[in-house]
Design a protein around this motif. Structure first.
Motif, PDB file in Angstrom:
ATOM      1  N   ILE A 117      -1.189  22.610   2.654  1.00  0.00           N
ATOM      2  CA  ILE A 117      -0.781  23.571   1.627  1.00  0.00           C
ATOM      3  C   ILE A 117      -0.821  22.942   0.241  1.00  0.00           C
ATOM      4  N   ALA A 118      -0.319  21.711   0.124  1.00  0.00           N
ATOM      5  CA  ALA A 118      -0.254  21.067  -1.189  1.00  0.00           C
ATOM      6  C   ALA A 118      -0.175  19.559  -1.033  1.00  0.00           C
ATOM      7  N   VAL A 119      -0.662  18.867  -2.043  1.00  0.00           N
ATOM      8  CA  VAL A 119      -0.506  17.414  -2.147  1.00  0.00           C
ATOM      9  C   VAL A 119       0.774  17.166  -2.936  1.00  0.00           C
ATOM     10  N   LEU A 120       1.667  16.362  -2.384  1.00  0.00           N
ATOM     11  CA  LEU A 120       2.968  16.151  -3.031  1.00  0.00           C
ATOM     12  C   LEU A 120       2.952  14.960  -3.985  1.00  0.00           C
ATOM     13  N   SER A 121       1.824  14.780  -4.653  1.00  0.00           N
ATOM     14  CA  SER A 121       1.718  13.749  -5.672  1.00  0.00           C
ATOM     15  C   SER A 121       0.957  14.328  -6.858  1.00  0.00           C
ATOM     16  N   LYS A 122       0.711  13.519  -7.859  1.00  0.00           N
ATOM     17  CA  LYS A 122       0.219  14.054  -9.128  1.00  0.00           C
ATOM     18  C   LYS A 122      -1.275  14.354  -9.145  1.00  0.00           C
ATOM     19  N   GLY A 125       0.832  -1.203   0.000  1.00  0.00           N
ATOM     20  CA  GLY A 125       0.000   0.000   0.000  1.00  0.00           C
ATOM     21  C   GLY A 125       0.860   1.243   0.000  1.00  0.00           C
ATOM     22  N   SER A 126       0.231   2.366  -0.250  1.00  0.00           N
ATOM     23  CA  SER A 126       0.949   3.635  -0.255  1.00  0.00           C
ATOM     24  C   SER A 126       0.026   4.741   0.218  1.00  0.00           C
ATOM     25  N   ALA A 127       0.632   5.837   0.630  1.00  0.00           N
ATOM     26  CA  ALA A 127      -0.142   6.997   1.082  1.00  0.00           C
ATOM     27  C   ALA A 127       0.506   8.261   0.537  1.00  0.00           C
ATOM     28  N   PRO A 128      -0.278   9.146  -0.081  1.00  0.00           N
ATOM     29  CA  PRO A 128       0.280  10.405  -0.586  1.00  0.00           C
ATOM     30  C   PRO A 128       0.825  11.254   0.560  1.00  0.00           C
ATOM     31  N   MET A 129       1.791  12.095   0.228  1.00  0.00           N
ATOM     32  CA  MET A 129       2.366  13.013   1.204  1.00  0.00           C
ATOM     33  C   MET A 129       1.752  14.400   1.022  1.00  0.00           C
ATOM     34  N   LEU A 130       1.652  15.100   2.133  1.00  0.00           N
ATOM     35  CA  LEU A 130       1.111  16.454   2.137  1.00  0.00           C
ATOM     36  C   LEU A 130       2.143  17.430   2.680  1.00  0.00           C
ATOM     37  N   LEU A 131       2.165  18.636   2.129  1.00  0.00           N
ATOM     38  CA  LEU A 131       2.886  19.743   2.750  1.00  0.00           C
ATOM     39  C   LEU A 131       1.916  20.391   3.721  1.00  0.00           C
ATOM     40  N   LEU A 132       2.275  20.385   4.996  1.00  0.00           N
ATOM     41  CA  LEU A 132       1.419  20.894   6.066  1.00  0.00           C
ATOM     42  C   LEU A 132       2.074  22.100   6.709  1.00  0.00           C
ATOM     43  N   ALA A 133       1.265  22.977   7.260  1.00  0.00           N
ATOM     44  CA  ALA A 133       1.799  24.168   7.926  1.00  0.00           C
ATOM     45  C   ALA A 133       0.996  24.466   9.176  1.00  0.00           C
ATOM     46  N   ARG A 134       1.646  25.220  10.080  1.00  0.00           N
ATOM     47  CA  ARG A 134       0.905  25.666  11.271  1.00  0.00           C
ATOM     48  C   ARG A 134      -0.314  26.472  10.821  1.00  0.00           C
ATOM     49  N   ALA A 135      -1.351  26.457  11.629  1.00  0.00           N
ATOM     50  CA  ALA A 135      -2.633  27.030  11.213  1.00  0.00           C
ATOM     51  C   ALA A 135      -2.554  28.509  10.871  1.00  0.00           C
ATOM     52  N   MET A 147       5.730  20.864   7.953  1.00  0.00           N
ATOM     53  CA  MET A 147       6.275  19.519   7.880  1.00  0.00           C
ATOM     54  C   MET A 147       5.628  18.811   6.700  1.00  0.00           C
ATOM     55  N   CYS A 148       6.173  17.690   6.335  1.00  0.00           N
ATOM     56  CA  CYS A 148       5.616  16.859   5.274  1.00  0.00           C
ATOM     57  C   CYS A 148       5.242  15.522   5.895  1.00  0.00           C
ATOM     58  N   ASP A 149       4.004  15.136   5.729  1.00  0.00           N
ATOM     59  CA  ASP A 149       3.561  13.898   6.361  1.00  0.00           C
ATOM     60  C   ASP A 149       2.557  13.202   5.471  1.00  0.00           C
ATOM     61  N   GLN A 150       2.394  11.910   5.699  1.00  0.00           N
ATOM     62  CA  GLN A 150       1.443  11.144   4.904  1.00  0.00           C
ATOM     63  C   GLN A 150       0.018  11.360   5.395  1.00  0.00           C
ATOM     64  N   THR A 151      -0.908  11.130   4.508  1.00  0.00           N
ATOM     65  CA  THR A 151      -2.312  11.384   4.809  1.00  0.00           C
ATOM     66  C   THR A 151      -2.808  10.575   6.001  1.00  0.00           C
ATOM     67  N   THR A 152      -2.210   9.412   6.222  1.00  0.00           N
ATOM     68  CA  THR A 152      -2.672   8.520   7.290  1.00  0.00           C
ATOM     69  C   THR A 152      -2.763   9.230   8.623  1.00  0.00           C
ATOM     70  N   THR A 153      -1.765  10.019   8.948  1.00  0.00           N
ATOM     71  CA  THR A 153      -1.732  10.705  10.242  1.00  0.00           C
ATOM     72  C   THR A 153      -2.125  12.175  10.136  1.00  0.00           C
ATOM     73  N   ALA A 154      -2.070  12.759   8.938  1.00  0.00           N
ATOM     74  CA  ALA A 154      -2.299  14.196   8.798  1.00  0.00           C
ATOM     75  C   ALA A 154      -3.765  14.570   8.640  1.00  0.00           C
ATOM     76  N   LEU A 155      -4.548  13.730   7.965  1.00  0.00           N
ATOM     77  CA  LEU A 155      -5.925  14.107   7.634  1.00  0.00           C
ATOM     78  C   LEU A 155      -6.777  14.477   8.854  1.00  0.00           C
ATOM     79  N   PRO A 156      -6.695  13.737   9.952  1.00  0.00           N
ATOM     80  CA  PRO A 156      -7.524  14.130  11.106  1.00  0.00           C
ATOM     81  C   PRO A 156      -7.170  15.507  11.654  1.00  0.00           C
ATOM     82  N   GLN A 157      -5.879  15.867  11.619  1.00  0.00           N
ATOM     83  CA  GLN A 157      -5.454  17.167  12.143  1.00  0.00           C
ATOM     84  C   GLN A 157      -5.890  18.296  11.209  1.00  0.00           C
ATOM     85  N   VAL A 158      -5.854  18.038   9.902  1.00  0.00           N
ATOM     86  CA  VAL A 158      -6.312  19.045   8.932  1.00  0.00           C
ATOM     87  C   VAL A 158      -7.817  19.243   9.080  1.00  0.00           C
TER      88      VAL A 158
END
Length: 329
Positions: A225-230, A126-136, A206-217
């Motif tokens: 900020i951005a999805v680091l995939s296509k 399996g795989s998970a896209p990475m996200l560019l995340l920033a403080r609120a 920070m850059c993190d995978q959706t698995t752990t980032a989505l609930p915080q977003v």
């Protein structure tokens, strides 16, 4: 009397031949006992959760339990080394990925295993896209705005990660290399403390995978900020991709099962088939989609697909990581 003795001896010899010949042809079918899957990370993280979910479905296919052995440390090197030293009989597998089989090549001057020669891929998990995340409260909402902000604040900007060589570190290195910017790296001992400090404003991004980032977003504690995939994500339809902004990145956390090199081909075939059936399970697909994990498509559920992914990473990504010069030894 002599003839009778010879006849009895001949019968005994024939019986012995039949006995041993039968035993030789009745080799036990693989697997006939539990299989161990070495997960080279602590329990509770995204890789561990994926490994357990896939292993449970594989066990149903194999008819034998798959025992998870968490052996974290040294960015996966300790666990991978143990799996490598196990007999190449299919009863000990390793759960590796982009960190163990690509990033570590750049981060260790002398790696205890060779990602290509030491293991043979069983197949992708399996795989998970990475996200560019920033403080609120960071004054940027798109990648172009972020790049402009970073250009003005590069001397004081900082980004957190789960540690040197982690996928969160890897993702930001690839991003910063692509946009030709820099920032201070703050490595943590795991993604949880890194995420906590991002939410608290101690780091900027920070850059993190959706698995752990989505609930915080979703909770508004950080911003995406951005999805680091296509491709954009269905769960974040308004968040653009790096590719859309002119930076064709496809950074994603991926995991796969590996066996020690020398594992017999029939055993590998059995394991690969069980893995393919597991990741094709409709219930598992629904379960993992809910946390942003993408299971491989049928065309990608082969050992060759993983071998190609490793080769591309070694060719394209390792030079960017080495340029940072952040070695673990």
């Amino acid at each position: 009397m002599l003839r009778r003795t010879r006849f009895v001896l001949a019968l005994m010899a024939a019986g012995a031949t039949a006995l041993f010949g039968s035993a030789a042809s009745a080799q036990p079918t693989f697997p006939n006992r539990p299989v161990t899957l070495v997960v080279p990370f602590p329990p509770g993280g995204p890789s561990d959760a994926l490994a357990r979910a896939v292993a449970l479905k594989m066990a149903d296919q194999l008819g034998q339990p798959i025992v998870i052995e968490n052996l974290g440390g040294a960015n996966g090197v300790i666990g991978l080394t143990k799996a490598l030293k196990a007999p190449a009989d299919g009863y000990t597998l390793a759960f590796g990925g982009i960190g163990t089989h690509v990033a570590n090549v750049a981060l260790y001057k002398k790696l205890a295993y060779d990602p290509v020669e030491s293991f043979v891929p069983v197949g992708p998990a399996g795989s998970a896209p990475m996200l560019l995340l920033a403080r609120a409260d960071l004054p940027a909402n798109t990648l172009p705005e972020f790049i402009a902000w970073l250009g003005k604040n590069r001397d004081k900007a900082s980004y957190g990660s789960a540690g040197v060589g982690s996928i969160s570190h890897y993702g930001c290195v690839m991003l910063l290399s692509s946009i030709k910017q820099n920032a201070t790296h703050v490595p943590y001992k795991g993604v949880a403390p890194a995420m906590n400090d991002l939410m608290g404003g101690q780091t900027d991004f920070m850059c993190d995978q959706t698995t752990t980032a989505l609930p915080q977003v979703a909770g508004g504690r950080i911003k995406a900020i951005a999805v680091l995939s296509k491709e954009r994500l269905a769960s974040l339809p308004r968040t653009g991709t790096a590719t859309e902004a002119g930076y064709p990145l496809d950074v994603r956390s991926w995991n796969a099962l590996f066996a020690p090199r020398g594992t017999p081909a029939p055993v590998l075939a059995t394991l690969t088939q069980a893995l393919q059936n597991a990741v094709g399970d409709a219930g598992l697909i629904r379960q993992l989609q809910g946390v942003g994990v993408e299971l491989p498509k049928p065309a990608d559920t082969t050992s060759a697909a993983i071998a190609q992914r490793i080769a591309i990473g070694l060719r394209d990504d390792v030079p960017a990581l080495k340029a940072k010069g952040e070695y673990l030894d």
